[in-house]
Structures are given as C-alpha cells and as structure tokens.
Design an enzyme around this catalytic site. Sequence first.
Site, mmCIF file in Angstrom:
data_model
loop_
_atom_site.group_PDB
_atom_site.id
_atom_site.type_symbol
_atom_site.label_atom_id
_atom_site.label_comp_id
_atom_site.label_asym_id
_atom_site.label_seq_id
_atom_site.Cartn_x
_atom_site.Cartn_y
_atom_site.Cartn_z
ATOM 1 N N ASN A 10 -11.159 -0.075 -7.918
ATOM 2 C CA ASN A 10 -9.486 -0.211 -8.960
ATOM 3 C C ASN A 10 -8.548 0.071 -8.036
ATOM 4 O O ASN A 10 -8.481 1.203 -7.916
ATOM 5 C CB ASN A 10 -9.818 0.395 -9.738
ATOM 6 C CG ASN A 10 -8.993 0.332 -10.707
ATOM 7 O OD1 ASN A 10 -7.781 -0.483 -10.560
ATOM 8 N ND2 ASN A 10 -8.936 1.009 -11.686
ATOM 9 N N LYS A 12 -5.898 0.410 -8.356
ATOM 10 C CA LYS A 12 -4.745 0.392 -9.214
ATOM 11 C C LYS A 12 -3.559 0.058 -8.901
ATOM 12 O O LYS A 12 -3.162 -1.022 -8.361
ATOM 13 C CB LYS A 12 -5.089 1.819 -9.014
ATOM 14 C CG LYS A 12 -6.229 2.503 -10.462
ATOM 15 C CD LYS A 12 -5.649 4.275 -10.469
ATOM 16 C CE LYS A 12 -7.700 4.337 -10.890
ATOM 17 N NZ LYS A 12 -7.698 5.733 -11.482
ATOM 18 N N HIS A 96 -9.593 0.300 -19.310
ATOM 19 C CA HIS A 96 -9.175 1.477 -18.458
ATOM 20 C C HIS A 96 -8.854 2.912 -19.337
ATOM 21 O O HIS A 96 -8.036 2.671 -20.512
ATOM 22 C CB HIS A 96 -9.001 1.839 -17.098
ATOM 23 C CG HIS A 96 -8.619 2.297 -16.112
ATOM 24 N ND1 HIS A 96 -8.309 3.339 -16.063
ATOM 25 C CD2 HIS A 96 -10.136 1.876 -15.385
ATOM 26 C CE1 HIS A 96 -8.190 4.545 -15.020
ATOM 27 N NE2 HIS A 96 -9.245 3.589 -14.664
ATOM 28 N N GLU A 98 -6.188 4.880 -18.340
ATOM 29 C CA GLU A 98 -5.254 4.657 -17.721
ATOM 30 C C GLU A 98 -4.196 4.084 -18.812
ATOM 31 O O GLU A 98 -3.233 3.663 -19.158
ATOM 32 C CB GLU A 98 -5.333 4.464 -16.555
ATOM 33 C CG GLU A 98 -5.745 5.471 -15.570
ATOM 34 C CD GLU A 98 -5.325 5.246 -14.202
ATOM 35 O OE1 GLU A 98 -6.119 6.081 -13.383
ATOM 36 O OE2 GLU A 98 -5.637 4.269 -14.121
ATOM 37 N N GLU A 168 -16.663 6.032 -17.214
ATOM 38 C CA GLU A 168 -15.715 6.905 -16.884
ATOM 39 C C GLU A 168 -14.998 7.836 -17.394
ATOM 40 O O GLU A 168 -13.751 8.263 -18.223
ATOM 41 C CB GLU A 168 -14.022 5.929 -16.476
ATOM 42 C CG GLU A 168 -14.960 4.766 -15.510
ATOM 43 C CD GLU A 168 -13.665 4.596 -14.737
ATOM 44 O OE1 GLU A 168 -13.250 4.495 -13.807
ATOM 45 O OE2 GLU A 168 -12.392 3.853 -15.432
ATOM 46 N N GLY A 174 -9.834 11.233 -10.440
ATOM 47 C CA GLY A 174 -8.907 11.611 -9.737
ATOM 48 C C GLY A 174 -8.752 12.757 -9.703
ATOM 49 O O GLY A 174 -7.512 13.594 -9.358
ATOM 50 N N SER A 213 -14.335 9.682 -9.444
ATOM 51 C CA SER A 213 -14.693 10.850 -8.532
ATOM 52 C C SER A 213 -15.302 10.026 -7.921
ATOM 53 O O SER A 213 -16.283 10.532 -6.811
ATOM 54 C CB SER A 213 -13.908 12.309 -8.476
ATOM 55 O OG SER A 213 -12.479 12.199 -9.514
#
Length: 252
Positions: A10, A12, A96, A98, A168, A174, A213
């Site tokens: 991904n 992003k 996701h 985000e 996740e 991140g 991560s």
Amino acid sequence: MPNASLVIANWKMNGNKALVKEMTAFLRDNKEQFNAVDVVVCPPFTLISDLTRECYYDDIAVGAQNVSEHESGAYTGEVSTSQLKEAGVGCVLIGHSERRQLFAENDEQINRKIKSALSADLQVVLCVGENKSQRDAGETWNVVSQQVKNALQDVATDNAGKIVVAYEPVWAIGTGDTATPEQAQEVHENLRALVVDLFGEIGNKLPLLYGGSVKPDNAKELFSQKDIDGGLIGGASLKTDDFLSICQAAQG
C-alpha cells in the site's frame, strides 16, 4: 517455516513513475526468490495505468487503495469499480483506518463499498483494527469483530472466495510499533473462527493478513504464525530492498 502466501503493498499517497519502473524491474529480476507468493501493489490512482503497463508480463497484480460505492454520477473525486477494472485493477483496499479516521468512512459505507466491489468481481481487502485506547481498555476483539461483522453484513457465501481480511492495529500503522507475533496471532485466530462462522468451511481458506509496521526484521516471525497468511505493507513497500526482503520472508 512461514506459511504466508499473499503480500500487498500500500503506497498510500506516495510514489511516482520512477518508483513504478524501479520497483517492478527489481521484483521482476528477483521473482525466483518469492515465486510461491502472490504480490499485489496498490499505488495512487494516478500511477495505476503505469503500473499495469509495467506488470503486463509479470506475476505482480495491481490493486487500488479505495473505491466508490457508486457506479457513476455526480461524485467529484470518486472512482468506480468499472473504471478500476478498465484500468487493470484486480483488487481494492476497503476500510483502511486512514479512510475511517481522516475521511469519516463508517461501517455502513464500507459495507456498501464491499458489495459494489464484489458485484464487479473485484477482490476485496477489508481492513480492520483497534486504536491504542481501545487496546489499552481490553476492547481489541470487540472492536475488530464488530468491524468485520458490520462490513460483511449480508455478503453472500458465494462471494467469500473474493475476500481478504487485513488486521492492522491502528496504533502500529506508521508508528514503528508492531504487535508482537503472539498478539497478532491471537487476533488472527479469532478472525479465523469468525469468518468460518460467517461463511462456513470456505472461511478456512480466506486469507488473513497482518499490517502495521511490518519490516524485514520482523516479517518472518509474524508470517510464521499459524493464522497469518501474509502482510499488508505500508512504508516498507516503497523501498525495493525492504519489500523484497518481506516477500522473501513470506516465501520462507
């Protein structure tokens, strides 16, 4: 021995045409090192066509990071399932963290997106996970299981073969923090039981990925867990050496 079979990158809102060429050439040249692993790259929308051209003769699949639940209409900035398919996309990330946090996507909208993608014969990668306060409160499984149930509500068993679930933990995306292999396996074991409950025996074959991560130095141990079938990789998927190492860890 890792049992992973699927690794998804991904990117992003990162990358450019140069990275597309660099990454595809690097993976192509080293494919024998992970030939038992399915690899999908999800770039920004603007790079999908470039990636599709570069991957035309390779075993690298092209995915998208998002999709609209609408097929067409006055939805400025959105992209439909048919437009993705025409561009050569075979799978799409949905839900996701985000998208949930920054763009206010809720479970109901995620459910509509999943149904739209499945009806278009796209593979769906459903992303779920808890934040730090929820984990600290001992609510991890309540949060994750509810996200899965709501997202897959009224999804027919016939479509289960086109679904991947990616766990996740939001606190690990991140941040440099990673769930321990034992923590990740605990959630994945419960996820396995849940998808079997939802879809029957086919749930045993439904890929369950870990994301958050994942790096070359922890990928092998994560992928060695019984119910972790691969990874959804963020930052490390932008670095050719790191991403290759993760694919190699999946190969075993």
